[in-house]
Design a protein around this motif. Structure first.
Motif, PDB file in Angstrom:
ATOM      1  N   MET A  66       0.840  -1.207   0.000  1.00  0.00           N
ATOM      2  CA  MET A  66       0.000   0.000   0.000  1.00  0.00           C
ATOM      3  C   MET A  66       0.876   1.259   0.000  1.00  0.00           C
ATOM      4  SD  MET A  66      -2.975  -1.189  -0.299  1.00  0.00           S
ATOM      5  CE  MET A  66      -4.088   0.158   0.017  1.00  0.00           C
ATOM      6  N   ARG A 115     -11.111  -5.301   1.733  1.00  0.00           N
ATOM      7  CA  ARG A 115     -11.564  -4.102   2.470  1.00  0.00           C
ATOM      8  C   ARG A 115     -10.743  -3.927   3.731  1.00  0.00           C
ATOM      9  NH1 ARG A 115     -17.841  -5.273   1.082  1.00  0.00           N
ATOM     10  NH2 ARG A 115     -17.747  -4.475  -1.051  1.00  0.00           N
ATOM     11  N   GLY A 118      -7.904  -1.916   3.141  1.00  0.00           N
ATOM     12  CA  GLY A 118      -8.146  -0.542   2.701  1.00  0.00           C
ATOM     13  C   GLY A 118      -8.259  -0.421   1.194  1.00  0.00           C
ATOM     14  N   ARG A 120     -10.491  -0.602  -2.263  1.00  0.00           N
ATOM     15  CA  ARG A 120     -11.877  -0.580  -2.731  1.00  0.00           C
ATOM     16  C   ARG A 120     -12.133  -1.835  -3.561  1.00  0.00           C
ATOM     17  NH1 ARG A 120     -14.530   3.913  -5.785  1.00  0.00           N
ATOM     18  NH2 ARG A 120     -12.543   4.302  -6.824  1.00  0.00           N
TER      19      ARG A 120
END
Ligand code: FAD
Length: 375
Positions: A66, A115, A118, A120
């Motif tokens: 991420m 989810r 984080g 979508r």
């Protein structure tokens, strides 16, 4: 003998991006490669920037994945502006296609995993997915849509990153690979090259799946090659927008109209042959997802070697040898993890602090395992 602030063994995307980062911080940097840089895994890749965990076992990768996704836009901007070259970035999302009897509970599990990270993600019925991608098979039962996923042309990116590094003053030496670490009483003083030595305060090993062949490195980076066969298709009847996934099969559209189809995962040593079985598997998979691809032209076939590690996680960070860092083992996620790898290695070398926890990826984890086995 030449001397630098930092030397990097390996001029793939990982080595090139680290060199660019360090040179941007004002360090004198050199990259050494056995051949023309950028012709191995970073060239062979599909170029997907996909942080979605394939299974819960890979969840430990999520924080740095991420972080890398967040760093990507600025990384691309720096590479494109410095090199003057475009890297074919596209952010049109991805569809994970569920063709077989995937049940609602499995779909719920996949959604929860996404989810929780984080990301979508939304569940679509077959007809809903075909509204987004009309070329998809009518057999499709369901899909997971990840609207934020991106991809790029990894060949363009690798070339542009090497060019950006050069323009920032990095010296690149093709055809002069590392033979061994230059070690002296707990310190890495640089590298023994094919015909000479090079001295540096910092030495970074980023030679992909070949890293363990450099004498002195295998204990920190016991990487092995995982072969992936690929092909490029062109088909006027099919205009894909999104990256399509189904199990280990994927189709990735490029800005130039090609569709990259892959990939196998094979443990065959350093063999890079394209085989009938590999091509059959990819073509069967491609047609089952998008039947109109039966009329596609095959423009190119190739195979590349991913740098895999014993636990399939990257190998990143300092070692017990002063001045020595490892940056390899990125396996199937090296394109995704490029910006965060360059950032963390750069931070460590300039400040000895890092902004993400890279302890799970320490090169020392294999030494601990060897000692506890008594080896
Ligand atoms: C088919 C395939 C599909 C992939 N798809 C994706 C994807 O969609 N998304 C993603 O994130 N990742 C993907 N990957 C993984 C990704 O491509 C790799 O993890 C990444 O490119 C590794 O980069 P690297 O610079 O570490 O290694 P490489 O690109 O292999 O570069 C290593 C460099 O080291 C050099 N070298 C070798 N020996 C020496 C030596 N002794 N001294 C100095 N230099 C040396 C080599 O010549 C080479 O230039 C894919 C990989 C493959 C093969």
């Amino acid at each position: 003998m030449k001397s630098y602030d930092a030397v990097v063994a390996g001029g793939g995307l990982i080595g090139a991006s680290i060199a660019l980062e360090l040179a941007s911080e004002g360090l004198r940097v050199a990259v050494f490669d056995v051949q023309e840089p950028g012709r191995e895994a970073s060239w062979a890749s599909a170029g997907m920037i996909s942080p979605a965990p394939e299974n819960s076992a890979m969840a430990s990768l999520l924080p740095i994945s991420m972080a890398s996704v967040r760093l990507y836009p600025a990384f691309i901007q720096r590479v494109e502006e410095t090199s003057g070259k475009s890297v074919g970035y596209r952010k049109d999302g991805a569809l994970d296609l569920l063709l077989d009897g995937t049940g609602q509970s499995e779909i719920d599990e996949i959604l929860a995993l996404h989810r929780g990270a984080g990301l979508r993600a939304e569940a679509l019925s077959g007809p809903e997915a075909r509204e987004l991608e009309p070329a998809l098979t009518a057999e499709l039962r369901a899909a997971i849509h990840r609207p934020d996923e991106a991809s790029l042309d990894n060949r363009l990116l690798t070339h542009a990153t090497l060019e950006a590094a050069r323009r920032k003053g990095v010296e690149i030496f093709p055809g002069n690979g590392a033979k061994a670490l230059w070690a002296a009483t707990g310190t890495c003083k640089g590298l023994h090259l094919q015909n000479s030595r090079v001295e540096a305060k910092w030495t970074v090993i980023a030679a992909g799946c070949f890293s363990a062949r450099i004498e002195g490195v295998a204990g920190y980076a016991p990487v092995t090659p995982a072969k992936g066969q690929m092909m490029a298709l062109r088909c006027e009847a099919v205009n894909l927008k999104k990256d399509l996934w189904s199990g280990h099969m994927y189709l990735v559209p490029r800005n130039d109209g090609r569709i990259i189809a892959g990939a196998t995962v094979e443990y065959e040593g350093f063999d890079r042959n394209v085989t009938v079985a590999g091509m059959k598997k990819i073509l069967t998979g491609a047609i089952s997802l998008v039947p109109a691809l039966e009329s596609a032209r095959i423009e190119e076939t190739w195979a590349g070697l991913r740098p895999d590690s014993p636990d399939h996680l990257p190998i990143l960070g300092p070692t017990n040898m002063e001045g020595l860092l490892i940056a390899t083992g990125h396996f199937r996620s090296g394109i995704l993890l490029t910006p965060v790898t360059a950032r963390l290695v750069g931070e460590w070398i300039t400040t000895q602090k890092v902004s993400e926890d890279w302890a799970p990826f320490s090169p020392m984890r294999f030494q601990t395992a060897r000692h506890s086995r008594g080896a």
